[in-house]
Design a protein around this motif. Structure first.
Motif, short mmCIF file in Angstrom:
data_model
loop_
_atom_site.label_atom_id
_atom_site.label_comp_id
_atom_site.label_asym_id
_atom_site.label_seq_id
_atom_site.Cartn_x
_atom_site.Cartn_y
_atom_site.Cartn_z
N ALA A 179 -4.84 6.78 1.51
CA ALA A 179 -5.81 7.87 1.49
C ALA A 179 -7.17 7.36 1.02
CB ALA A 179 -5.32 9.00 0.58
N PHE A 180 -7.16 6.46 0.03
CA PHE A 180 -8.41 5.88 -0.48
C PHE A 180 -9.09 5.03 0.59
CE2 PHE A 180 -10.59 2.37 -2.76
CZ PHE A 180 -11.60 3.13 -3.35
N LEU A 181 -8.30 4.25 1.31
CA LEU A 181 -8.85 3.42 2.39
C LEU A 181 -9.46 4.29 3.48
CD1 LEU A 181 -5.98 0.78 2.58
CD2 LEU A 181 -8.34 0.35 1.83
N GLY A 208 -7.54 -2.45 4.47
CA GLY A 208 -7.14 -2.89 3.15
C GLY A 208 -7.09 -4.41 3.05
N LEU A 209 -6.55 -5.05 4.09
CA LEU A 209 -6.52 -6.52 4.12
C LEU A 209 -7.94 -7.08 4.12
CD1 LEU A 209 -5.13 -9.27 4.47
CD2 LEU A 209 -5.11 -8.85 6.94
N PHE A 267 0.83 -1.20 0.00
CA PHE A 267 0.00 0.00 0.00
C PHE A 267 0.87 1.25 0.00
CE2 PHE A 267 -3.22 -2.75 2.37
CZ PHE A 267 -4.03 -2.92 1.27
N ASP A 268 0.58 2.18 -0.92
CA ASP A 268 1.31 3.45 -0.93
C ASP A 268 0.41 4.54 -0.34
OD1 ASP A 268 -0.49 4.22 -2.93
OD2 ASP A 268 0.93 3.90 -4.56
N ASN A 296 -14.33 6.89 6.19
CA ASN A 296 -15.11 8.09 6.47
C ASN A 296 -16.52 8.01 5.88
OD1 ASN A 296 -12.92 9.22 7.80
ND2 ASN A 296 -12.17 10.31 6.00
N VAL A 297 -16.62 7.48 4.66
CA VAL A 297 -17.92 7.34 4.00
C VAL A 297 -18.83 6.42 4.81
CG1 VAL A 297 -19.06 6.30 1.99
CG2 VAL A 297 -17.13 7.85 1.66
#
Length: 438
Positions: free
Chosen positions: A201-203, A302-303, A195-196, A208-209
């Motif tokens: 940031a996407f995760l 993410g996992l 993960f970069d 938040n959503v």
């Protein structure tokens, strides 16, 4: 078969969706077909869907107005006011005028729905305007428009069409699922190292959503009000807010809001908003009870998404098995173990514990009652992780449990794709008979 990056997995498997993904997919198909008619008046709308799409779109609330539900309603809304460019947020463009037009369209009897014998996710929509007819076909994934045509002529240059097929005629989804199924659990866990900053940031955006949905459910209720009821029981000191109850409360509250028609998106996982709620929110709740840095929480989420996708590659996108329980639940318990410092053996035990616990939970369509199942899945995800960390693991001699987590998940897939076919048909028959009686 090529390898995929974590960025590709997240892009393909995780996306915002406004409303339950089955009626949303139906609305998307209608909006895409209608867009080919360049705004002409619609005379008829004909929709063909597979049994599972019908089952999940049968009675769930649609986030476009109070009291709206049903496949015919979602298709009419998509056709008269949906913006197909928004993908799974197609209903975000619906206003009061569009709702009025859709309801008038329905009242005039211009919508027909038919159930196909097609296995797998399938939606075909035909929109008729005067002498012109436009069609769309969604197949495999909720937002994968694989075909568009106008007056029988294929449209090949539309940006709405999904990516072209890969080598050997397979879709990108087929390729990714085949690759995922070839991985071991250890290899999936190792992917978290890739993960970069953009992925992280996407995760975080996904967290938040979904937290916003949970907060809406806790404040306003909606649906069955399971999350709000749990919160009330805690305030009355009937229940203690430990990590188990916290996970159940947050996850159920988000499902209450979503299944109740709240006009807020969910970050979906493996094609389902409720999967996304289950994959993310139990982890987010548990983090308040342990010592853990923020990056580890994000990697745990993410996992969870990757394990959810891995299980769904075996069980199929839609089936008679509740994917929120066995797929997203497996993802969540994996993330909890990761966040609490467990290794691959603890993760394997947690997944095995959860599948033994929840393998029998059926999917009888999307509806307010899903909050009860998400409540159960969230609790089992926490419990299964804690048991595994304490060395409590179901043994391979038990039922469908295999000698490895990979084999257990493969067995779960066999149960879902082969053993539950007649169960799926029976569930649909019961639902159709109920509709006739009502």
């Amino acid at each position: 078969m090529r390898d995929f990056t974590v960025k590709e997995i997240l892009k393909h498997q995780v996306a915002p969706a406004l409303g339950c993904t089955e009626p949303v997919a139906i609305a998307l198909g209608a909006a895409a077909a209608a867009s080919l008619l360049e705004g002409g008046p619609i005379d008829a709308l004909n929709v063909w869907v597979d049994g599972n799409i019908f089952k999940n779109g049968f009675s769930v609330a649609i986030p476009a107005g109070e009291g709206l539900s049903g496949i015919d309603t979602s298709s009419a809304l998509g056709a008269v006011g949906g913006d197909p460019a928004l993908g799974l947020e197609v209903l975000g463009s619906i206003d009061d005028e569009a709702v009025k037009a859709a309801l008038a369209f329905l009242k005039a009897g211009k919508v027909t729905i038919e159930i196909m014998e097609e296995r797998g996710l399938y939606i075909r929509t035909q929109v008729v305007s005067g002498e012109d007819t436009a069609e769309s076909v969604i197949k495999g994934l909720h937002d994968h428009i694989v075909s568009l045509s106008r007056n029988g002529v294929e449209v090949t240059d539309s940006p709405l069409l999904c990516e072209p097929v890969g080598e050997g005629g397979t879709s990108r989804n087929d390729e990714m699922e085949a690759w995922l199924k070839s991985l071991s659990l250890a290899e999936i866990i190792d992917l978290t190292d890739a993960f970069d900053a953009e992925d992280m940031a996407f995760l975080e955006e996904g967290i938040n959503v979904n937290v916003r949905l949970a907060e809406h459910g806790l404040k306003h209720g909606g649906g069955l009000g399971i999350g709000k009821a749990l919160d009330r029981l805690v305030r009355q000191k009937i229940l203690n807010k430990d990590m188990l109850v916290a996970a159940k409360m947050l996850t159920a509250a988000a499902s209450d809001a979503r299944m109740g028609g709240a006009k807020l998106p969910a970050m979906s996982s493996a094609g389902s908003g409720n999967h996304g709620l289950t994959a993310i929110l139990p982890i987010w709740a548990v983090k308040d009870f342990i010592e853990c840095d923020h990056d580890t929480v994000l990697k745990a989420v993410g996992l969870s998404h990757m394990v959810t996708a891995y299980v769904k590659a075996h069980t199929g996108r839609l089936s008679a098995v509740c994917g929120c329980s066995v797929a997203a639940g497996a993802g969540a318990t994996s993330g909890i173990v990761y966040m609490m410092g467990g290794d691959v053996h603890h993760t394997a035990g947690a997944i095995t514990n959860l599948i033994e616990d929840l393998a029998g939970v059926i999917c009888d369509g999307a509806k307010a009652g899903c909050a009860l199942k998400l409540n159960t899945a969230a609790g089992s995800a926490v419990q299964s992780a804690l048991f595994a960390l304490q060395g409590v693991n179901v043994q391979e001699t038990d039922g469908i449990i295999g000698g490895s987590p990979e084999k257990t998940i493969a067995n779960m897939g066999t149960l879902s794709t082969q053993g539950m076919i007649e169960t799926d048909r029976t569930i649909l028959k019961i639902m159709l008979a109920k509709k006739i009686v009502e």
